[in-house]
Design a protein around this motif. Structure first.
Motif, PDB file in Angstrom:
ATOM      1  N   LEU A 173     -21.518  83.516  38.352  1.00  0.00           N
ATOM      2  CA  LEU A 173     -20.954  82.545  37.409  1.00  0.00           C
ATOM      3  C   LEU A 173     -19.579  82.069  37.874  1.00  0.00           C
ATOM      4  CD1 LEU A 173     -21.810  84.411  34.082  1.00  0.00           C
ATOM      5  CD2 LEU A 173     -22.952  82.375  34.979  1.00  0.00           C
ATOM      6  N   PRO A 174     -19.112  80.917  37.350  1.00  0.00           N
ATOM      7  CA  PRO A 174     -17.722  80.507  37.603  1.00  0.00           C
ATOM      8  C   PRO A 174     -16.756  81.610  37.169  1.00  0.00           C
ATOM      9  CG  PRO A 174     -18.967  78.731  36.570  1.00  0.00           C
ATOM     10  CD  PRO A 174     -19.853  79.939  36.549  1.00  0.00           C
ATOM     11  N   ASP A 175     -15.572  81.622  37.785  1.00  0.00           N
ATOM     12  CA  ASP A 175     -14.640  82.734  37.608  1.00  0.00           C
ATOM     13  C   ASP A 175     -14.369  83.066  36.146  1.00  0.00           C
ATOM     14  OD1 ASP A 175     -14.561  82.802  40.300  1.00  0.00           O
ATOM     15  OD2 ASP A 175     -12.552  81.952  40.536  1.00  0.00           O
ATOM     16  N   ALA A 176     -14.107  82.055  35.327  1.00  0.00           N
ATOM     17  CA  ALA A 176     -13.734  82.308  33.933  1.00  0.00           C
ATOM     18  C   ALA A 176     -14.876  82.980  33.172  1.00  0.00           C
ATOM     19  CB  ALA A 176     -13.332  80.999  33.252  1.00  0.00           C
ATOM     20  N   GLN A 177     -16.114  82.474  33.362  1.00  0.00           N
ATOM     21  CA  GLN A 177     -17.258  83.075  32.677  1.00  0.00           C
ATOM     22  C   GLN A 177     -17.519  84.488  33.187  1.00  0.00           C
ATOM     23  OE1 GLN A 177     -19.808  79.329  33.406  1.00  0.00           O
ATOM     24  NE2 GLN A 177     -20.797  80.311  31.668  1.00  0.00           N
ATOM     25  N   ARG A 178     -17.402  84.651  34.497  1.00  0.00           N
ATOM     26  CA  ARG A 178     -17.616  85.984  35.090  1.00  0.00           C
ATOM     27  C   ARG A 178     -16.648  87.003  34.492  1.00  0.00           C
ATOM     28  NH1 ARG A 178     -15.394  85.884  40.695  1.00  0.00           N
ATOM     29  NH2 ARG A 178     -13.494  86.147  39.445  1.00  0.00           N
ATOM     30  N   ASP A 179     -15.359  86.636  34.456  1.00  0.00           N
ATOM     31  CA  ASP A 179     -14.340  87.563  33.959  1.00  0.00           C
ATOM     32  C   ASP A 179     -14.552  87.880  32.488  1.00  0.00           C
ATOM     33  OD1 ASP A 179     -13.303  87.483  36.484  1.00  0.00           O
ATOM     34  OD2 ASP A 179     -11.675  86.087  36.009  1.00  0.00           O
ATOM     35  N   ALA A 180     -14.979  86.870  31.702  1.00  0.00           N
ATOM     36  CA  ALA A 180     -15.193  87.090  30.273  1.00  0.00           C
ATOM     37  C   ALA A 180     -16.337  88.066  30.036  1.00  0.00           C
ATOM     38  CB  ALA A 180     -15.469  85.758  29.584  1.00  0.00           C
ATOM     39  N   ILE A 181     -17.435  87.908  30.782  1.00  0.00           N
ATOM     40  CA  ILE A 181     -18.586  88.803  30.611  1.00  0.00           C
ATOM     41  C   ILE A 181     -18.230  90.225  31.039  1.00  0.00           C
ATOM     42  CG2 ILE A 181     -20.870  89.340  31.572  1.00  0.00           C
ATOM     43  CD1 ILE A 181     -21.512  86.376  31.416  1.00  0.00           C
ATOM     44  N   LYS A 182     -17.533  90.347  32.160  1.00  0.00           N
ATOM     45  CA  LYS A 182     -17.176  91.686  32.639  1.00  0.00           C
ATOM     46  C   LYS A 182     -16.198  92.373  31.697  1.00  0.00           C
ATOM     47  CE  LYS A 182     -18.187  91.283  37.567  1.00  0.00           C
ATOM     48  NZ  LYS A 182     -17.743  91.582  38.927  1.00  0.00           N
ATOM     49  N   ALA A 183     -15.267  91.583  31.122  1.00  0.00           N
ATOM     50  CA  ALA A 183     -14.310  92.163  30.180  1.00  0.00           C
ATOM     51  C   ALA A 183     -15.012  92.665  28.925  1.00  0.00           C
ATOM     52  CB  ALA A 183     -13.249  91.126  29.821  1.00  0.00           C
ATOM     53  N   GLN A 184     -15.993  91.895  28.457  1.00  0.00           N
ATOM     54  CA  GLN A 184     -16.730  92.282  27.259  1.00  0.00           C
ATOM     55  C   GLN A 184     -17.628  93.495  27.518  1.00  0.00           C
ATOM     56  OE1 GLN A 184     -19.250  89.173  25.718  1.00  0.00           O
ATOM     57  NE2 GLN A 184     -19.504  90.164  23.737  1.00  0.00           N
ATOM     58  N   ARG A 185     -18.217  93.533  28.712  1.00  0.00           N
ATOM     59  CA  ARG A 185     -19.166  94.594  29.049  1.00  0.00           C
ATOM     60  C   ARG A 185     -18.471  95.873  29.482  1.00  0.00           C
ATOM     61  NH1 ARG A 185     -21.986  93.281  34.327  1.00  0.00           N
ATOM     62  NH2 ARG A 185     -20.082  94.224  35.123  1.00  0.00           N
ATOM     63  N   GLY A 186     -17.377  95.728  30.203  1.00  0.00           N
ATOM     64  CA  GLY A 186     -16.711  96.885  30.770  1.00  0.00           C
ATOM     65  C   GLY A 186     -17.288  97.221  32.135  1.00  0.00           C
ATOM     66  N   PRO A 187     -16.867  98.331  32.726  1.00  0.00           N
ATOM     67  CA  PRO A 187     -17.352  98.709  34.064  1.00  0.00           C
ATOM     68  C   PRO A 187     -18.837  99.067  34.036  1.00  0.00           C
ATOM     69  CG  PRO A 187     -16.054 100.484  33.109  1.00  0.00           C
ATOM     70  CD  PRO A 187     -15.904  99.304  32.180  1.00  0.00           C
ATOM     71  N   LEU A 188     -19.436  99.107  35.222  1.00  0.00           N
ATOM     72  CA  LEU A 188     -20.832  99.524  35.321  1.00  0.00           C
ATOM     73  C   LEU A 188     -20.973 100.977  34.855  1.00  0.00           C
ATOM     74  CD1 LEU A 188     -21.932  98.025  38.771  1.00  0.00           C
ATOM     75  CD2 LEU A 188     -22.471  97.161  36.487  1.00  0.00           C
ATOM     76  N   PRO A 189     -22.154 101.337  34.372  1.00  0.00           N
ATOM     77  CA  PRO A 189     -22.364 102.720  33.901  1.00  0.00           C
ATOM     78  C   PRO A 189     -22.042 103.751  34.987  1.00  0.00           C
ATOM     79  CG  PRO A 189     -24.189 101.303  33.250  1.00  0.00           C
ATOM     80  CD  PRO A 189     -23.345 100.497  34.175  1.00  0.00           C
ATOM     81  N   ASP A 190     -21.660 104.947  34.588  1.00  0.00           N
ATOM     82  CA  ASP A 190     -21.315 106.011  35.521  1.00  0.00           C
ATOM     83  C   ASP A 190     -22.457 106.278  36.492  1.00  0.00           C
ATOM     84  OD1 ASP A 190     -18.886 106.320  34.347  1.00  0.00           O
ATOM     85  OD2 ASP A 190     -19.480 108.020  33.078  1.00  0.00           O
ATOM     86  N   GLY A 191     -22.079 106.456  37.749  1.00  0.00           N
ATOM     87  CA  GLY A 191     -23.052 106.807  38.774  1.00  0.00           C
ATOM     88  C   GLY A 191     -23.863 105.646  39.308  1.00  0.00           C
ATOM     89  N   VAL A 192     -23.618 104.439  38.804  1.00  0.00           N
ATOM     90  CA  VAL A 192     -24.369 103.263  39.242  1.00  0.00           C
ATOM     91  C   VAL A 192     -23.530 102.486  40.261  1.00  0.00           C
ATOM     92  CG1 VAL A 192     -25.346 101.059  38.515  1.00  0.00           C
ATOM     93  CG2 VAL A 192     -25.691 103.100  37.115  1.00  0.00           C
ATOM     94  N   LEU A 193     -24.159 102.058  41.342  1.00  0.00           N
ATOM     95  CA  LEU A 193     -23.461 101.366  42.422  1.00  0.00           C
ATOM     96  C   LEU A 193     -23.582  99.857  42.267  1.00  0.00           C
ATOM     97  CD1 LEU A 193     -24.747 103.629  45.353  1.00  0.00           C
ATOM     98  CD2 LEU A 193     -22.571 103.808  44.138  1.00  0.00           C
ATOM     99  N   ASP A 194     -22.537  99.128  42.654  1.00  0.00           N
ATOM    100  CA  ASP A 194     -22.535  97.670  42.615  1.00  0.00           C
ATOM    101  C   ASP A 194     -23.119  97.139  43.919  1.00  0.00           C
ATOM    102  OD1 ASP A 194     -21.202  94.961  43.362  1.00  0.00           O
ATOM    103  OD2 ASP A 194     -20.897  95.113  41.198  1.00  0.00           O
ATOM    104  N   PHE A 195     -24.193  96.360  43.827  1.00  0.00           N
ATOM    105  CA  PHE A 195     -24.907  95.884  45.008  1.00  0.00           C
ATOM    106  C   PHE A 195     -23.988  95.116  45.950  1.00  0.00           C
ATOM    107  CE2 PHE A 195     -27.432  92.935  47.483  1.00  0.00           C
ATOM    108  CZ  PHE A 195     -28.581  93.640  47.811  1.00  0.00           C
ATOM    109  N   ASP A 196     -23.279  94.123  45.430  1.00  0.00           N
ATOM    110  CA  ASP A 196     -22.461  93.265  46.286  1.00  0.00           C
ATOM    111  C   ASP A 196     -21.345  94.054  46.979  1.00  0.00           C
ATOM    112  OD1 ASP A 196     -23.897  90.892  45.765  1.00  0.00           O
ATOM    113  OD2 ASP A 196     -22.865  90.651  43.858  1.00  0.00           O
ATOM    114  N   GLU A 197     -20.703  94.977  46.236  1.00  0.00           N
ATOM    115  CA  GLU A 197     -19.653  95.798  46.840  1.00  0.00           C
ATOM    116  C   GLU A 197     -20.233  96.726  47.901  1.00  0.00           C
ATOM    117  OE1 GLU A 197     -17.623  97.907  43.789  1.00  0.00           O
ATOM    118  OE2 GLU A 197     -16.835  96.095  42.801  1.00  0.00           O
ATOM    119  N   LEU A 198     -21.424  97.244  47.621  1.00  0.00           N
ATOM    120  CA  LEU A 198     -22.068  98.188  48.535  1.00  0.00           C
ATOM    121  C   LEU A 198     -22.367  97.545  49.883  1.00  0.00           C
ATOM    122  CD1 LEU A 198     -23.255 101.130  48.463  1.00  0.00           C
ATOM    123  CD2 LEU A 198     -25.450 100.069  47.925  1.00  0.00           C
TER     124      LEU A 198
END
Length: 633
Positions: A173-198
């Motif tokens: 998503l565009p930066d603003a939408q991406r940041d809003a969704i991530k802020a609302q959701r919080g970090p990924l669940p414990d023990g789960v890896l982020d595909f793009d970072e990986l």
């Protein structure tokens, strides 16, 4: 790829096959296939992606070297997590660029196991266990999706998984939408890896494993056989998939500058091979049309605008997709980039072909294939004669034969021209058998020919015609009725969008034909009118349906094929419910799948009516489908 031979007739195919496939210098693996194309066409776009299905939205696009780099990074990430050849990584994803990275990177590191995201959680767990998967790639929590919820509910049941990796759609998503969704959701669940970072932490220029992939190595598992019962996994070797892409492209003739739109799901061989690897072997561009593909109503409503804007030259669909596109105006759009469209996965009613071509001016080609054959086995030749209603000619290096079998499925002889028999396939694209040995009983006939379960005939010019599926035949008093005959007749009615014929139980005849009807939006027709129309257009008296039942929507599989088991179950339910109604109007019947009997009726008696149990059994004794009576105590 303009130097490819042109296929017009069966003779052209025979000419191609005079050179053995082993002398065609094909790559040994899918990874090498993409490597070769990246070297040959370093500037060509390989993969593009639309998030929403709007004509003017921004496009994510990768060239072939960029795609190869992402695939290599993904393979290296999986390798670092412990994936080795012979072990599987499962994916549970919509159509995203990362899905392609996972498929081809998974095949380069080990085996990739495709899972339908629409399955329930328990069935998903079965497929992960059956494939012996060590990694799972799925979707991070995202508004409007439920994949993570399914996986989260299963985590305790999957101790064998070394890692769960999440693709975060917020990153698209565009930066603003991406940041809003991530802020609302919080970090990924414990023990789960982020595909793009990986994958970003892994090299893109070589496989760290040093693996040299062989053509006989297993590349993938694809689930087949419906959505009920125990899983049935079809393994494909790298050689199967490469041979399929090569053979398919001798028909489609994709090359640089072509754009193939992918709207079918990437857990299915059609999406992966036809609008995937076949495009890659030719150097064409794959346009992923939204995560939901054809299930996205925005995409469908803007379909012709997207074809025009992105200069799409090819797309593939199933009959229900074409029936839906008939309702979308194409007038005023420049569709000149389209060479043709392909219809597979289910027989296309001739009347639907005619309506679609008249409306759009587009040539519609019918083909045929199945998971066990890696994808395609037959197609009408784009440059040759097209015979509507036929699945065309065998594709190069795909052997197709019509064989006559006895009642036990044993081989008797080859069918004569225009004689109906069982359609069987063999060759470099055909798998070696299901992963579970118990599923392989009776699948081979006359040596190494795979019995598809479809019935067909071959005409004098070598064109193949499906005449039904053995399990879909309606058997009325020993008389075989092809449901397609009934469906073709109903599709000629102007109000009918889709028709599906099945058999309903009958005490005297065993089965009688009935037809389910989905009307076009805004159209009206009574059941009596539809039955009268059927009687006027079906020349085989025994095939005239006894009932025409109007329903809001024909049930479909996740790929968009008509799901006939649901209709057969409903027909049994209606008949049994009617037979028992006079005993007690509150008796309820449901029909479920049974691994031993195929289908079983469950009769639920209301409170205070346990004394009717014997009468129910007597009333239903003449029907072929067994029943279980549930009487409250």
């Amino acid at each position: 790829m303009n130097d490819l031979p042109v296929i017009r007739t069966r003779r052209d195919i025979e000419q191609i096959e005079q050179t053995p496939l082993a002398e065609r210098d094909l790559p040994a693996s899918t990874y090498e296939l993409i490597q070769r194309t990246a070297q040959l066409h370093p500037q060509a776009p390989a993969l593009s992606f639309l998030l929403q299905g709007q004509p003017g939205e921004p496009v994510y696009r990768l060239t072939y070297p960029q795609l190869l780099g992402k695939i290599t990074q993904t393979a290296n990430a999986f390798h670092r997590l412990g994936l080795r050849p012979g072990k599987a990584v499962s994916f549970l994803l919509p159509n995203l660029p990362q899905t392609h990275f996972t498929i081809w990177g998974g095949e380069a590191a080990g085996i990739v196991n495709a899972i339908n995201p629409l399955l329930d959680a328990e069935h998903i767990a079965e497929l992960i266990h059956a494939s012996d998967s060590e990694l799972l790639v799925t979707l991070a929590p995202f508004p409007g999706t439920d994949l993570w919820a399914k996986v989260d509910a299963l985590r305790d049941q999957l101790p064998e998984l070394k890692a769960i990796i999440c693709v975060d759609m917020a990153n698209l998503l565009p930066d603003a939408q991406r940041d809003a969704i991530k802020a609302q959701r919080g970090p990924l669940p414990d023990g789960v890896l982020d595909f793009d970072e990986l994958i970003a932490a892994c090299p893109a220029d070589h496989l760290e494993s040093g693996r040299r992939i062989q053509a006989d190595d297993i590349a993938s598992y694809f689930h087949t056989g419906g959505t009920t019962g125990t899983p049935k996994l079809a393994p494909h070797s790298h050689g199967n998939e490469v041979a399929m892409a090569y053979s398919m492209n001798l028909v489609t003739r994709f090359g640089p500058g072509d754009v193939t739109l992918c709207g079918l799901p990437l857990f299915h061989v059609n999406g992966v091979i036809v609008t995937g690897l076949t495009a890659f072997i030719g150097g064409a561009e794959v346009l992923l049309a939204t995560p939901q593909g054809y299930r996205n109503t925005t995409l469908i409503s803007h379909f012709w605008s997207i074809i025009e804007r992105h200069k799409v030259s090819f797309f593939s669909g199933v009959p229900t997709i074409y029936a839906g596109l008939l309702q979308i105006p194409s007038e005023g759009h420049d569709l000149s980039s389209l060479k043709y469209a392909l219809c597979g996965a289910a027989p296309m009613p001739v009347e639907l072909i005619r309506q679609f071509e008249v409306k759009t001016g587009l040539t519609l080609l019918e083909g045929y294939g199945l998971t066990e054959g890696t994808c395609g086995s037959c197609a009408n030749p784009p440059a040759g004669e097209r015979r509507p209603g036929s699945i065309g000619l065998p594709m190069p290096y795909c052997q197709v034969s019509i064989k006559v079998l006895d009642d036990q499925g044993n081989y008797l002889r080859e069918a004569q021209p225009n004689e109906i028999g069982n359609l069987c396939i063999r060759g470099a694209t055909v798998f070696k058998g299901y992963l579970q040995a118990s599923k392989n009983q009776g699948i081979w006939v006359d040596g190494d020919w795979f019995n598809t379960g479809d019935l067909g005939r071959v005409d004098a010019d070598g064109y193949i015609w499906l005449t039904g599926r053995s399990k879909d035949l309606i058997i009325r008093g020993g008389h075989n009725i092809d449901p397609q005959m009934i469906e073709e007749a109903l599709h000629k009615h102007p109000a009918v969008a889709l028709a599906a014929a099945v058999g309903k139980p009958d005490e005297k005849a065993g089965e009688l034909p009935v037809v389910y009807i989905q009307l076009k939006p805004g159209s009206q027709a009574s059941e009596a009118e539809l039955l009268s129309h059927a009687a006027a257009h079906i020349h085989e008296r025994a095939a005239v349906p006894k009932d025409a039942w109007l329903i809001d929507a024909i049930p479909l599989t996740a790929v968009g094929k008509t799901f006939k088991p649901a209709l057969r179950f409903d027909a049994i339910r209606r008949v049994y419910q009617a037979a028992l109604h006079e005993l007690d109007g509150d008796i309820r019947v449901e029909v479920l799948s049974d691994d031993q009997q195929g289908q079983l009726a469950h009769v639920h008696l209301p409170p205070g009516s346990a004394h009717l149990e014997k009468t129910v059994h007597e009333r239903l004794a003449g029907f072929a489908v067994g029943c279980v009576v549930h009487a409250p105590h």
